[in-house]
Design a protein around this motif. Structure first.
Motif, PDB file in Angstrom:
ATOM      1  N   GLU A 139       0.850  -1.180   0.000  1.00 32.73           N
ATOM      2  CA  GLU A 139       0.000   0.000   0.000  1.00 32.73           C
ATOM      3  C   GLU A 139       0.890   1.235   0.000  1.00 32.73           C
ATOM      4  N   ALA A 140       0.513   2.206  -0.814  1.00 31.44           N
ATOM      5  CA  ALA A 140       1.337   3.409  -0.967  1.00 31.44           C
ATOM      6  C   ALA A 140       1.140   4.346   0.224  1.00 31.44           C
ATOM      7  N   LYS A 141       1.724   3.976   1.336  1.00 31.15           N
ATOM      8  CA  LYS A 141       1.650   4.812   2.536  1.00 31.15           C
ATOM      9  C   LYS A 141       2.864   5.744   2.594  1.00 31.15           C
ATOM     10  N   PRO A 142       2.741   6.876   3.276  1.00 30.47           N
ATOM     11  CA  PRO A 142       3.884   7.785   3.407  1.00 30.47           C
ATOM     12  C   PRO A 142       5.125   7.110   3.975  1.00 30.47           C
ATOM     13  N   ILE A 143       4.961   6.243   4.968  1.00 29.69           N
ATOM     14  CA  ILE A 143       6.126   5.605   5.575  1.00 29.69           C
ATOM     15  C   ILE A 143       6.805   4.645   4.594  1.00 29.69           C
ATOM     16  N   THR A 144       6.011   3.998   3.723  1.00 28.09           N
ATOM     17  CA  THR A 144       6.593   3.130   2.691  1.00 28.09           C
ATOM     18  C   THR A 144       7.433   3.946   1.725  1.00 28.09           C
ATOM     19  N   ASN A 145       6.904   5.076   1.333  1.00 28.80           N
ATOM     20  CA  ASN A 145       7.647   5.953   0.428  1.00 28.80           C
ATOM     21  C   ASN A 145       8.930   6.451   1.075  1.00 28.80           C
ATOM     22  N   VAL A 146       8.862   6.819   2.341  1.00 27.30           N
ATOM     23  CA  VAL A 146      10.051   7.296   3.053  1.00 27.30           C
ATOM     24  C   VAL A 146      11.125   6.211   3.087  1.00 27.30           C
TER      25      VAL A 146
END
Length: 494
Positions: A139-146
């Motif tokens: 899931e494209a969550k902010p923490i994944t992106n970080v």
């Protein structure tokens, strides 16, 4: 790709023959000079007076920057159709002026060699990474992106900012396909394409040039680590809260896919080609005497390394996994755009680099040299000129101001080890600024423009040249760079 490889090989041997002719002429001139010393000295003095570019010769460079900035915004159709012609014509004007107006062959030959080295590395990494498909099914969550951005920043020091950018930009876009916005790409450029590569000479071209000149390999890891951690974490925090506010859903509720929380790799054999390309970086004839080279003006220019890089790129594409190429929507347009734009930049920026270098090494310039002025001078110019030659110019000036020489490896090693006054802090200022400030514009570092081009290829509306600076660089990067300067250089807290 094959025809470009053949063209490059022919160009290399043509240049080699041309350089040999020049050397022969120089030997004949030296023989004449033995019998006419005074006349020779007068001619040399006259030559030097005509070899330096006047200040107005930066106009083509300024015009190219203006057109890069305004073309996609105000005359998009003309620009996208004609930018190769514009870039090549402006570069040709400056090169011809150097050759026939200033009778200066040295600068255009160096610019050509640097451009070939630059585009060979970028092309090889771009093509080889295009055959690797990484699917992050999360899931494209902010923490994944970080996490992806921080991983990208870290591996930038292993396969270079270009390699990391080309490897991760497509999976990063796919992960966020239903909520992608320009800021995703901008922060990727900030962290993966630039600041991330501060820790090793492999990371970013300016640091590699410093290593070739004599800066120890692990020097950057030792002295750049704290600024790197500080900048990466600061940008990660800003990105996290920016991304958290993004509630966009371009799937319009139609997506029913449940993420499996897995990461899939297709085309892993291309990692071997990436390794070959990165390994070839070290085949420098100035370091390894057994590596064949083009000899010109007392220097050795590599061509074996570039042939290996381009050949590896060609073979990686020829034998690439077709599924990976298809999933990545791979095509040559991004590298084509970068190749033409940077023909213009390398060709037209010669006078600007020369003027900066001459001033920095003058008495007036040397008197101004401190670690603070080196930080801001190197940094601001790295955003608009290529950061690699800017790094070398300011390192040359810093050494010259204390009686050292960039051409003497012992001086560079001594400067790195603190044998000159405040030299470790000065080199740290040059190194950090060259890499960090390369993120200030699309043209500060090679991967920036390529990442922008890939994003636009998949339909992301990227900001213009000035839009990038005004909306992102000034409000986000400039305050960060001021804080980095205060903490690590002006106050020297860390």
């Amino acid at each position: 790709m094959y025809k470009y490889l053949v063209l490059f090989i022919l160009l290399s041997f043509t240049l080699k023959g041309y350089a040999s002719n020049i050397e022969s002429n120089n030997l004949e001139a030296n023989a004449v000079a033995v019998s006419a010393v005074s006349e020779s000295l007068v001619e040399v003095a006259s030559d030097d007076a005509h070899h330096h570019a006047p200040s107005w010769s930066v106009i083509p460079f300024a015009l190219l920057l203006i057109m890069i900035a305004t073309g996609p915004l105000f005359y998009e159709h003309f620009w996208h159709k004609n930018y190769p012609i514009v870039a090549c014509v402006l570069a040709a004007l400056v090169v011809l002026y150097y050759l026939f107006g200033l009778h200066n062959v040295h600068a255009p030959v160096h610019a050509l060699a640097e451009y070939v080295q630059f585009i060979a590395l970028l092309s090889g990494l771009f093509i080889a990474s295009g055959g690797i498909m990484i699917e992050v099914d999360k899931e494209a969550k902010p923490i994944t992106n970080v996490i992806i951005l921080l991983i990208g920043a870290l591996i930038s020091n292993i396969i270079g900012t270009t390699g990391a950018s080309m490897l991760l930009i497509r999976p990063f876009i796919r992960l966020n396909k239903n909520r992608i916005k320009p800021y995703h790409i901008i922060f990727f450029i900030f962290m993966v394409s630039n600041i991330g590569g501060s820790l090793t000479p492999i990371g970013d071209p300016p640091l590699f040039l410093g290593f070739l000149k004599g800066v120890p390999f692990f020097w950057t890891l030792k002295y750049n680590l704290l600024p790197w951690i500080f900048a990466c974490l600061a940008l990660a925090v800003v990105f996290y809260f920016t991304d958290k506010k993004n509630k966009s859903d371009y799937s319009f509720g139609e997506s029913t896919h449940q993420p499996s929380n897995t990461v899939t790799f297709v085309g892993t054999k291309n990692f071997l080609w990436l390794a070959v390309i990165v390994g070839a970086v070290f085949l420098d004839p100035n370091v390894l005497d057994w590596v064949p080279a083009i000899h010109y003006d007392g220097q050795k220019f590599s061509y074996i390394r570039e042939i290996i890089m381009l050949t590896s790129g060609f073979l990686s594409y020829k034998f690439a996994d077709k599924e990976a190429l298809q999933w990545n929507e791979f095509n040559f347009e991004p590298i084509r755009e970068v190749a033409f734009i940077f023909i213009g930049i390398f060709g037209t920026m010669m006078p600007a680099l020369e003027l900066v270098g001459n001033f920095a090494q003058s008495d007036a310039g040397a008197a101004m040299i401190t670690h603070n002025t080196l930080y801001w001078g190197t940094g601001l110019l790295s955003g608009f000129l290529d950061n690699a030659p800017t790094y070398i110019n300011f390192l040359t000036a810093a050494l010259a101001s204390q009686g050292g020489s960039i051409t003497t490896m012992a001086d560079v090693v001594g400067f790195s080890n603190g044998e000159f006054v405040n030299s470790i802090l000065s080199l740290k200022a040059i190194s950090v600024a060259a890499v960090f400030f390369g993120s200030m514009t699309y043209i500060g570092n090679g991967p920036n423009f390529m990442v922008k081009s890939i994003a636009e290829q998949v339909g992301i509306k990227m900001p213009s040249f000035f839009g990038y600076i005004i909306r992102f660089s000034i409000p986000i990067l400039l305050p960060l760079f001021v804080i980095v300067w205060l903490v690590f250089f002006y106050w020297g807290i860390l």
